[in-house]
Scaffold this motif. Structure first.
Motif, PDB file in Angstrom:
ATOM      1  N   LEU A 143       0.840  -1.198   0.000  1.00 10.52           N
ATOM      2  CA  LEU A 143       0.000   0.000   0.000  1.00 10.52           C
ATOM      3  C   LEU A 143       0.877   1.252   0.000  1.00 10.52           C
ATOM      4  O   LEU A 143       1.705   1.441   0.885  1.00 10.52           O
ATOM      5  N   ALA A 144       0.690   2.095  -0.999  1.00  9.47           N
ATOM      6  CA  ALA A 144       1.461   3.333  -1.093  1.00  9.47           C
ATOM      7  C   ALA A 144       1.050   4.299   0.018  1.00  9.47           C
ATOM      8  O   ALA A 144      -0.137   4.436   0.335  1.00  9.47           O
ATOM      9  N   VAL A 145       2.040   4.975   0.612  1.00 14.84           N
ATOM     10  CA  VAL A 145       1.782   5.935   1.679  1.00 14.84           C
ATOM     11  C   VAL A 145       2.678   7.160   1.503  1.00 14.84           C
ATOM     12  O   VAL A 145       3.654   7.127   0.739  1.00 14.84           O
ATOM     13  N   VAL A 146       2.314   8.207   2.200  1.00 11.45           N
ATOM     14  CA  VAL A 146       3.204   9.362   2.319  1.00 11.45           C
ATOM     15  C   VAL A 146       3.558   9.502   3.800  1.00 11.45           C
ATOM     16  O   VAL A 146       2.749   9.207   4.679  1.00 11.45           O
ATOM     17  N   VAL A 147       4.785   9.945   4.059  1.00  9.98           N
ATOM     18  CA  VAL A 147       5.297  10.045   5.427  1.00  9.98           C
ATOM     19  C   VAL A 147       5.851  11.447   5.650  1.00  9.98           C
ATOM     20  O   VAL A 147       6.574  11.976   4.794  1.00  9.98           O
ATOM     21  N   SER A 148       5.498  12.034   6.799  1.00  8.63           N
ATOM     22  CA  SER A 148       6.020  13.368   7.092  1.00  8.63           C
ATOM     23  C   SER A 148       5.941  13.657   8.587  1.00  8.63           C
ATOM     24  O   SER A 148       4.952  13.291   9.246  1.00  8.63           O
ATOM     25  N   PRO A 149       6.946  14.319   9.140  1.00  8.35           N
ATOM     26  CA  PRO A 149       6.869  14.766  10.540  1.00  8.35           C
ATOM     27  C   PRO A 149       5.741  15.773  10.751  1.00  8.35           C
ATOM     28  O   PRO A 149       5.261  15.951  11.877  1.00  8.35           O
ATOM     29  N   ALA A 150       5.307  16.421   9.665  1.00  8.12           N
ATOM     30  CA  ALA A 150       4.254  17.430   9.769  1.00  8.12           C
ATOM     31  C   ALA A 150       2.909  16.837  10.158  1.00  8.12           C
ATOM     32  O   ALA A 150       2.011  17.559  10.586  1.00  8.12           O
ATOM     33  N   PHE A 151       2.766  15.514  10.035  1.00  9.04           N
ATOM     34  CA  PHE A 151       1.506  14.868  10.408  1.00  9.04           C
ATOM     35  C   PHE A 151       1.380  14.695  11.920  1.00  9.04           C
ATOM     36  O   PHE A 151       0.355  14.227  12.403  1.00  9.04           O
ATOM     37  N   GLY A 152       2.423  15.047  12.658  1.00  6.57           N
ATOM     38  CA  GLY A 152       2.390  14.891  14.109  1.00  6.57           C
ATOM     39  C   GLY A 152       2.324  13.424  14.486  1.00  6.57           C
ATOM     40  O   GLY A 152       3.112  12.618  13.991  1.00  6.57           O
ATOM     41  N   ASP A 153       1.376  13.063  15.350  1.00  6.35           N
ATOM     42  CA  ASP A 153       1.229  11.661  15.744  1.00  6.35           C
ATOM     43  C   ASP A 153      -0.020  11.028  15.128  1.00  6.35           C
ATOM     44  O   ASP A 153      -0.510  10.010  15.615  1.00  6.35           O
ATOM     45  N   THR A 154      -0.552  11.646  14.069  1.00  9.63           N
ATOM     46  CA  THR A 154      -1.770  11.149  13.424  1.00  9.63           C
ATOM     47  C   THR A 154      -1.438  10.307  12.202  1.00  9.63           C
ATOM     48  O   THR A 154      -0.632  10.708  11.362  1.00  9.63           O
ATOM     49  N   ASP A 155      -2.063   9.124  12.125  1.00 14.48           N
ATOM     50  CA  ASP A 155      -1.950   8.254  10.961  1.00 14.48           C
ATOM     51  C   ASP A 155      -3.320   8.178  10.296  1.00 14.48           C
ATOM     52  O   ASP A 155      -4.343   8.053  10.980  1.00 14.48           O
ATOM     53  N   VAL A 156      -3.346   8.226   8.965  1.00 14.39           N
ATOM     54  CA  VAL A 156      -4.608   8.375   8.234  1.00 14.39           C
ATOM     55  C   VAL A 156      -4.777   7.277   7.192  1.00 14.39           C
ATOM     56  O   VAL A 156      -3.846   6.962   6.437  1.00 14.39           O
ATOM     57  N   ILE A 157      -5.972   6.696   7.162  1.00 12.27           N
ATOM     58  CA  ILE A 157      -6.369   5.776   6.092  1.00 12.27           C
ATOM     59  C   ILE A 157      -7.018   6.608   4.990  1.00 12.27           C
ATOM     60  O   ILE A 157      -8.014   7.296   5.235  1.00 12.27           O
ATOM     61  N   GLY A 158      -6.448   6.555   3.782  1.00 10.67           N
ATOM     62  CA  GLY A 158      -6.951   7.367   2.684  1.00 10.67           C
ATOM     63  C   GLY A 158      -7.705   6.560   1.636  1.00 10.67           C
ATOM     64  O   GLY A 158      -7.915   5.354   1.763  1.00 10.67           O
ATOM     65  N   MET A 159      -8.078   7.249   0.561  1.00  9.93           N
ATOM     66  CA  MET A 159      -8.885   6.630  -0.485  1.00  9.93           C
ATOM     67  C   MET A 159      -8.137   5.540  -1.245  1.00  9.93           C
ATOM     68  O   MET A 159      -8.771   4.630  -1.800  1.00  9.93           O
ATOM     69  N   ASN A 160      -6.799   5.590  -1.305  1.00 10.16           N
ATOM     70  CA  ASN A 160      -6.095   4.521  -2.016  1.00 10.16           C
ATOM     71  C   ASN A 160      -6.237   3.185  -1.286  1.00 10.16           C
ATOM     72  O   ASN A 160      -6.065   2.126  -1.893  1.00 10.16           O
ATOM     73  N   PHE A 161      -6.589   3.229  -0.001  1.00  5.82           N
ATOM     74  CA  PHE A 161      -6.923   2.010   0.731  1.00  5.82           C
ATOM     75  C   PHE A 161      -8.399   1.666   0.548  1.00  5.82           C
ATOM     76  O   PHE A 161      -8.759   0.529   0.219  1.00  5.82           O
ATOM     77  N   LEU A 162      -9.283   2.635   0.762  1.00  6.75           N
ATOM     78  CA  LEU A 162     -10.719   2.385   0.675  1.00  6.75           C
ATOM     79  C   LEU A 162     -11.132   1.885  -0.702  1.00  6.75           C
ATOM     80  O   LEU A 162     -12.049   1.065  -0.831  1.00  6.75           O
ATOM     81  N   SER A 163     -10.456   2.359  -1.754  1.00  4.59           N
ATOM     82  CA  SER A 163     -10.818   1.955  -3.114  1.00  4.59           C
ATOM     83  C   SER A 163     -10.483   0.496  -3.404  1.00  4.59           C
ATOM     84  O   SER A 163     -10.974  -0.069  -4.392  1.00  4.59           O
ATOM     85  N   ARG A 164      -9.674  -0.138  -2.558  1.00  2.45           N
ATOM     86  CA  ARG A 164      -9.353  -1.547  -2.741  1.00  2.45           C
ATOM     87  C   ARG A 164     -10.446  -2.469  -2.206  1.00  2.45           C
ATOM     88  O   ARG A 164     -10.449  -3.662  -2.508  1.00  2.45           O
ATOM     89  N   LEU A 165     -11.330  -1.930  -1.402  1.00  3.85           N
ATOM     90  CA  LEU A 165     -12.366  -2.751  -0.776  1.00  3.85           C
ATOM     91  C   LEU A 165     -13.484  -3.077  -1.760  1.00  3.85           C
ATOM     92  O   LEU A 165     -13.710  -2.362  -2.740  1.00  3.85           O
ATOM     93  N   LYS A 166     -14.206  -4.145  -1.468  1.00  7.19           N
ATOM     94  CA  LYS A 166     -15.385  -4.475  -2.258  1.00  7.19           C
ATOM     95  C   LYS A 166     -16.440  -3.395  -2.080  1.00  7.19           C
ATOM     96  O   LYS A 166     -17.106  -2.984  -3.038  1.00  7.19           O
ATOM     97  N   SER A 167     -16.585  -2.930  -0.846  1.00  6.58           N
ATOM     98  CA  SER A 167     -17.520  -1.842  -0.573  1.00  6.58           C
ATOM     99  C   SER A 167     -17.195  -1.219   0.778  1.00  6.58           C
ATOM    100  O   SER A 167     -16.580  -1.853   1.631  1.00  6.58           O
ATOM    101  N   TRP A 168     -17.597   0.011   0.939  1.00  6.61           N
ATOM    102  CA  TRP A 168     -17.542   0.669   2.235  1.00  6.61           C
ATOM    103  C   TRP A 168     -18.683   1.683   2.295  1.00  6.61           C
ATOM    104  O   TRP A 168     -19.022   2.314   1.311  1.00  6.61           O
ATOM    105  N   ARG A 169     -19.293   1.788   3.454  1.00  3.28           N
ATOM    106  CA  ARG A 169     -20.456   2.658   3.597  1.00  3.28           C
ATOM    107  C   ARG A 169     -20.625   3.031   5.062  1.00  3.28           C
ATOM    108  O   ARG A 169     -20.056   2.382   5.944  1.00  3.28           O
ATOM    109  N   VAL A 170     -21.417   4.059   5.277  1.00  3.80           N
ATOM    110  CA  VAL A 170     -21.734   4.500   6.628  1.00  3.80           C
ATOM    111  C   VAL A 170     -23.227   4.323   6.845  1.00  3.80           C
ATOM    112  O   VAL A 170     -24.041   4.814   6.060  1.00  3.80           O
TER     113      VAL A 170
END
Length: 209
Positions: free
Chosen positions: A162-189
């Motif tokens: 899974l491709a990611v971007v890394v930066s100290p500017a993100f602080g201590d937050t890690d984020v799941i983005g659309m390049n992950f969600l688009s791999r799923l069969k489906s996702w919904r709320v």
């Protein structure tokens, strides 16, 4: 009347009720049983309020909420269901290599993003180029490096390479983005629950449920 109390007003009212009930119980012995029930009811309400609104009172109460699984993640059949957190966001407990992280699900993020600390602890190698990626964020433009997660896993879901971007500017937050969600069969709320369904469900490991 008491503007400085703010969001804690209900708590003070409950505590005042507790004191009044205790005084009445001492003066009227015949009401001791009833008073005891009232006291326990008030104490229970205080505990529920503190856990539910823990961010208003004491950040250390988040540990209690974690033990009580108020931000619950569970596997139902092939799906992984994530309950909305008190902050209005969905957070996934995922394992990156041997490192477990609580990751924010952000459908507005094009790519998955890792803090520099998470990338280092998970052994994620980044592309050391003289020309970093420039990202536009809510806090302005930040520089980041590209990298690849060999395996990201939680519940029945596994994403590899899974491709990611890394930066100290993100602080201590890690984020799941659309390049992950688009791999799923489906996702919904649905209501306050995020439902993720993989194309190829994997056996659930005890530490990734």
């Amino acid at each position: 009347m008491f503007p400085y109390l703010g969001a804690t007003t209900p708590l003070y009212l409950l505590l005042a009720g507790l004191i009044v009930a205790a005084v009445i119980g001492r003066r009227l012995p015949v009401m001791r049983t009833l008073t005891t029930l009232v006291i326990w009811g008030v104490l229970g309400a205080v505990v529920v309020m503190l856990v539910r609104d823990r961010g208003r009172f004491d950040p250390y109460l988040t540990k209690v909420a974690g033990l009580l699984q108020t931000d619950k993640q569970e596997v139902v059949g092939k799906e992984v269901r994530i309950r909305m957190a008190d902050d209005g966001h969905f957070w996934i407990r995922a394992r990156i290599g041997g490192v477990e992280r609580r990751m924010l699900v952000d459908s507005g993020a094009t790519v998955t993003a890792l803090s520099a600390q998470t990338a280092a602890e998970a052994g994620i190698e980044v592309d050391e180029t003289p020309f970093p990626i420039v990202l536009r964020t809510a806090n302005g433009m930040v520089n980041a490096q590209a990298g690849t997660i060999p395996e990201l896993r939680f519940g029945t879901i596994v994403a590899r390479r899974l491709a990611v971007v890394v930066s100290p500017a993100f602080g201590d937050t890690d984020v799941i983005g659309m390049n992950f969600l688009s791999r799923l069969k489906s996702w919904r709320v649905e209501g306050r629950t995020l439902i993720l369904e993989p194309n190829h469900p994997q056996p659930v490991k005890p530490d990734t449920a």
